[in-house]
Design a protein around this motif. Sequence first.
Motif, mmCIF file in Angstrom:
data_model
loop_
_atom_site.group_PDB
_atom_site.id
_atom_site.type_symbol
_atom_site.label_atom_id
_atom_site.label_comp_id
_atom_site.label_asym_id
_atom_site.label_seq_id
_atom_site.Cartn_x
_atom_site.Cartn_y
_atom_site.Cartn_z
ATOM 1 N N GLU A 294 0.750 -1.364 0.314
ATOM 2 C CA GLU A 294 -0.213 0.228 0.072
ATOM 3 C C GLU A 294 0.808 1.455 0.316
ATOM 4 N N GLN A 295 1.612 1.105 0.375
ATOM 5 C CA GLN A 295 2.517 2.800 0.932
ATOM 6 C C GLN A 295 3.545 2.112 -0.551
ATOM 7 N N SER A 296 3.777 1.690 -0.821
ATOM 8 C CA SER A 296 4.751 1.209 -2.165
ATOM 9 C C SER A 296 3.864 2.099 -3.311
ATOM 10 N N ILE A 297 2.475 1.410 -3.539
ATOM 11 C CA ILE A 297 1.998 2.250 -4.770
ATOM 12 C C ILE A 297 1.646 3.611 -4.116
ATOM 13 N N GLU A 298 1.182 3.936 -2.800
ATOM 14 C CA GLU A 298 1.051 5.861 -2.318
ATOM 15 C C GLU A 298 2.076 5.957 -3.196
ATOM 16 N N GLU A 299 3.280 5.903 -2.750
ATOM 17 C CA GLU A 299 4.143 6.456 -2.657
ATOM 18 C C GLU A 299 4.985 6.664 -4.241
ATOM 19 N N SER A 300 4.222 6.034 -4.865
ATOM 20 C CA SER A 300 4.904 5.949 -7.047
ATOM 21 C C SER A 300 4.180 6.936 -7.448
ATOM 22 N N ASP A 301 4.528 6.566 -8.894
ATOM 23 C CA ASP A 301 3.342 7.483 -9.728
ATOM 24 C C ASP A 301 2.154 6.749 -10.811
ATOM 25 N N ILE A 302 1.851 5.333 -9.941
ATOM 26 C CA ILE A 302 1.380 4.623 -10.172
ATOM 27 C C ILE A 302 -0.160 4.985 -9.407
ATOM 28 N N GLU A 303 -1.314 5.020 -11.165
ATOM 29 C CA GLU A 303 -1.917 5.942 -10.811
ATOM 30 C C GLU A 303 -3.697 4.846 -11.355
ATOM 31 N N GLY A 304 -4.854 5.341 -11.143
ATOM 32 C CA GLY A 304 -5.532 4.255 -11.452
ATOM 33 C C GLY A 304 -6.308 3.527 -9.787
ATOM 34 N N ASP A 305 -7.697 2.717 -10.412
ATOM 35 C CA ASP A 305 -8.853 2.287 -9.667
ATOM 36 C C ASP A 305 -7.670 0.806 -9.431
ATOM 37 N N VAL A 306 -6.486 1.318 -7.939
ATOM 38 C CA VAL A 306 -5.104 -0.346 -7.966
ATOM 39 C C VAL A 306 -6.397 -0.346 -6.377
ATOM 40 N N VAL A 307 -6.345 -1.769 -6.027
ATOM 41 C CA VAL A 307 -6.728 -2.646 -4.654
ATOM 42 C C VAL A 307 -6.309 -3.271 -4.199
ATOM 43 N N VAL A 308 -5.675 -2.923 -2.883
ATOM 44 C CA VAL A 308 -4.493 -4.341 -2.767
ATOM 45 C C VAL A 308 -5.443 -4.887 -1.234
ATOM 46 N N ALA A 309 -5.233 -6.193 -1.450
ATOM 47 C CA ALA A 309 -6.161 -7.494 -1.257
ATOM 48 C C ALA A 309 -5.239 -8.716 -0.501
ATOM 49 N N SER A 310 -5.416 -9.131 0.868
ATOM 50 C CA SER A 310 -4.869 -10.787 0.336
ATOM 51 C C SER A 310 -6.061 -11.934 0.658
ATOM 52 N N TRP A 311 -5.836 -12.792 0.354
ATOM 53 C CA TRP A 311 -6.494 -14.223 0.419
ATOM 54 C C TRP A 311 -5.747 -15.285 0.359
ATOM 55 N N SER A 312 -6.374 -16.049 1.631
ATOM 56 C CA SER A 312 -5.340 -16.757 1.584
ATOM 57 C C SER A 312 -6.800 -18.260 1.511
ATOM 58 N N MET A 313 -8.215 -17.614 1.552
ATOM 59 C CA MET A 313 -9.405 -18.875 1.273
ATOM 60 C C MET A 313 -9.252 -20.111 0.334
ATOM 61 N N GLY A 314 -8.412 -20.083 -0.472
ATOM 62 C CA GLY A 314 -9.019 -21.107 -0.982
ATOM 63 C C GLY A 314 -8.021 -20.461 -2.897
ATOM 64 N N LEU A 315 -9.043 -21.096 -4.017
ATOM 65 C CA LEU A 315 -8.444 -21.021 -5.156
ATOM 66 C C LEU A 315 -8.219 -19.615 -5.057
ATOM 67 N N LEU A 316 -6.814 -19.309 -5.623
ATOM 68 C CA LEU A 316 -7.200 -17.511 -6.430
ATOM 69 C C LEU A 316 -8.241 -17.585 -7.579
ATOM 70 N N VAL A 317 -8.271 -17.867 -8.554
ATOM 71 C CA VAL A 317 -9.255 -18.182 -9.765
ATOM 72 C C VAL A 317 -10.785 -18.079 -8.760
ATOM 73 N N ASP A 318 -11.098 -18.575 -6.737
ATOM 74 C CA ASP A 318 -12.284 -17.693 -6.626
ATOM 75 C C ASP A 318 -12.068 -16.327 -6.172
ATOM 76 N N TYR A 319 -10.838 -15.511 -5.910
ATOM 77 C CA TYR A 319 -11.261 -13.885 -6.008
ATOM 78 C C TYR A 319 -11.328 -13.763 -7.185
ATOM 79 N N ALA A 320 -10.852 -13.719 -7.668
ATOM 80 C CA ALA A 320 -10.937 -13.141 -9.114
ATOM 81 C C ALA A 320 -13.007 -13.030 -9.344
ATOM 82 N N THR A 321 -13.299 -14.527 -8.792
ATOM 83 C CA THR A 321 -14.733 -14.551 -9.715
ATOM 84 C C THR A 321 -15.692 -13.758 -8.835
ATOM 85 N N ASP A 322 -15.189 -13.456 -7.164
ATOM 86 C CA ASP A 322 -15.472 -12.548 -6.727
ATOM 87 C C ASP A 322 -15.935 -11.537 -6.726
ATOM 88 N N VAL A 323 -14.342 -10.765 -7.242
ATOM 89 C CA VAL A 323 -14.039 -9.073 -7.841
ATOM 90 C C VAL A 323 -14.799 -9.610 -8.894
#
Length: 164
Positions: free
Chosen positions: A56-85
């Motif tokens: 979060e800090q690194s992205i905030e201090e960078s020149d990266i623009e746009g809608d960037v969400v930082v999150a974590s996932w440990s509940m199962g398949l990576l694609v389950d998170y992708a489908t959720d969002v």
Amino acid sequence: NSRIAVVPGSFDPPTLGHLDVIRRAASLYDQLHVLVVHNPGKEAMLPIAQRLSLLEQSIEESDIEGDVVVASWSMGLLVDYATDVDAGVLVKGIRSQVDVAYETPMAIVNRHLAHVETVFLLPDPAHALVSSSLVRQVASLGGDVAPFVPPAVARFLDTGARDI
Ligand code: COD
């Protein structure tokens, strides 16, 4: 029909290579989810919460623009998170043939599991050889990691992460 992508990784710790992939992916998609995923195959240096906060800090201090969400996932398949969002794409950086060999079967499985496509970005040559494992090694031996990581990560590792 917004285009949403997930950039998954261990980010242990985040590097300039990661930030380069995030920056370029952010310019390609309407919304980006940078997802800290626990990789059971690797022994971790930093707890997930610490990686989240450094990202979060690194992205905030960078020149990266746009809608960037930082999150974590440990509940199962990576694609389950992708489908959720509602993300249809995973973005990964490819540094070498080793990355291709590691990522190809996962990309195929993920497409079969959830119709999620994987998009590979080639790294900026300036950061292509940077890896979290290299940074962990340099940091643990007392070297200066500043050339390889965002300033927030360099500050953190300088002030005692080696004790973790
Ligand atoms: N330049 C460009 N890209 C880079 C650089 C660099 N210098 N350094 C790293 N990257 C890329 C990596 O290639 C990767 O795409 C991403 O950045 C993250 O890298 P790491 O090292 O932080 O993360 P990894 O490689 O440990 O990935 C962890 C994941 C958990 C994302 C991965 O193992 C995964 O996708 N797992 C799938 C879990 C799952 O659902 N499994 C079931 C179906 S296969």
